[in-house]
Enzyme design. Structure first.
Site, PDB file in Angstrom:
ATOM      1  N   GLU A  46       0.687  -1.311   0.037  1.00  0.00           N
ATOM      2  CA  GLU A  46       0.032   0.090   0.215  1.00  0.00           C
ATOM      3  C   GLU A  46       0.763   1.311  -0.047  1.00  0.00           C
ATOM      4  OE1 GLU A  46      -3.551   1.943   3.010  1.00  0.00           O
ATOM      5  OE2 GLU A  46      -2.465  -0.120   3.479  1.00  0.00           O
ATOM      6  N   LYS A 105      -9.208   2.506  -2.376  1.00  0.00           N
ATOM      7  CA  LYS A 105      -9.699   1.916  -1.019  1.00  0.00           C
ATOM      8  C   LYS A 105     -10.943   2.332  -0.517  1.00  0.00           C
ATOM      9  CE  LYS A 105      -7.245   1.144   3.339  1.00  0.00           C
ATOM     10  NZ  LYS A 105      -6.078   1.437   4.184  1.00  0.00           N
ATOM     11  N   CYS A 137      -5.563  -3.288   2.053  1.00  0.00           N
ATOM     12  CA  CYS A 137      -5.309  -3.275   3.728  1.00  0.00           C
ATOM     13  C   CYS A 137      -6.609  -3.685   4.195  1.00  0.00           C
ATOM     14  CB  CYS A 137      -4.684  -2.178   4.057  1.00  0.00           C
ATOM     15  SG  CYS A 137      -4.041  -2.256   5.776  1.00  0.00           S
TER      16      CYS A 137
END
Length: 265
Positions: free
Chosen positions: A44, A113, A147
């Site tokens: 990330e 995200k 994540c």
């Protein structure tokens, strides 16, 4: 279909130094291609660093910006696909994003995200609104998350129902949440019958301590490789034949009763 040799780059690079991180990416791509890897996964926010404060906005680029062109050239030069995390600028908004580039340098998928973790991310990023982003790579249907997204079971199940074979998860997993890498990710792979590649940063960065422990887990819940706490380059194979056999034997998706789950949404 032959297995897809996959390289996991567990490394935080040099936070704030984009050119140094692009150079590290190019060096790693050469190493990975030399041992037959067809896919390289970076963590990330790899291109810029994660804990960079207000530099998130300064270093953010459009999805097709100069960094994207450099990574595309690297992928094409070494003939392997690359997924990398970076801050994406789109007008007034900045997203915590990841792009998958094919082995010919073509952009295959862009993901933003959807679940922002903690005050830092909520201050600096806008949340994405598309859960399932996929592309075809080496005969596999590949999906992308970032994540915290993988910690929501509905997210991963949506990928399973959409046919994702290999879920790529660039991450910045920090202390004391290492149980996510050690326990949660293998469960996600098993309950959804897919491969999951979870690729982390490593070491101290600003106020955060990234725990490493990058892994590629099979649909049987068993890790094919597992990193330590420091920088390293890991390799594992994604085997389509094993995936098909595992899905034939595991009844989770067949035994679902969606009519019972309406209250979840």
């Amino acid at each position: 279909m032959p297995p897809l040799r996959t390289a996991l780059l567990q490394n935080s690079g040099t936070p704030g130094d984009v050119q140094a991180n692009l150079a590290l990416l190019a060096e790693t791509a050469e190493r990975a291609a030399a041992v037959g890897a067809g896919l390289l996964i970076c963590p990330e926010m790899f291109l810029t660093g994660y804990a960079i404060g207000e530099d998130v906005s300064r270093l953010a680029e459009p999805a097709d910006g100069p960094c994207a062109q450099t990574v595309a050239a690297t992928a094409a030069r070494h003939g392997l696909a690359i997924v990398y995390g970076y801050p994406e600028r789109d007008g007034e908004h900045v997203y915590n994003a990841a792009r998958l580039v094919g082995p010919d340098g073509t952009a295959l998928a862009d993901y933003r995200k959807t679940h922002l973790f903690g005050g830092f991310e909520q201050q600096h990023f806008t949340a994405g609104d598309k859960t399932v982003v996929q592309a075809e790579l080496g005969g596999l249907r590949v999906g992308i998350m970032i994540c915290y997204d993988v910690e929501f079971p509905e997210n991963v199940r949506a990928h399973a129902l959409a046919g994702t074979d290999l879920l790529l998860v660039p991450t910045a997993q920090m202390h004391p949440f290492q149980f996510v890498a050690e326990s949660l990710v293998p469960v996600r792979a098993f309950e959804n019958q897919m491969y999951v590649a979870y690729v982390n940063r490593a070491g101290a960065e600003g106020e955060f301590e990234f725990v490493g422990l990058s892994t590629l887990v099979g649909p049987d819940g068993i890790a094919r490789t597992r990193g330590g706490r420091g920088p390293e380059l890991l390799f594992a194979d994604v085997d389509p034949e094993f995936l098909a056999a595992s899905r034939a034997e595991n009844p989770y998706l067949r035994d679902r009763r969606p009519g019972l789950y309406g209250s979840l949404i």
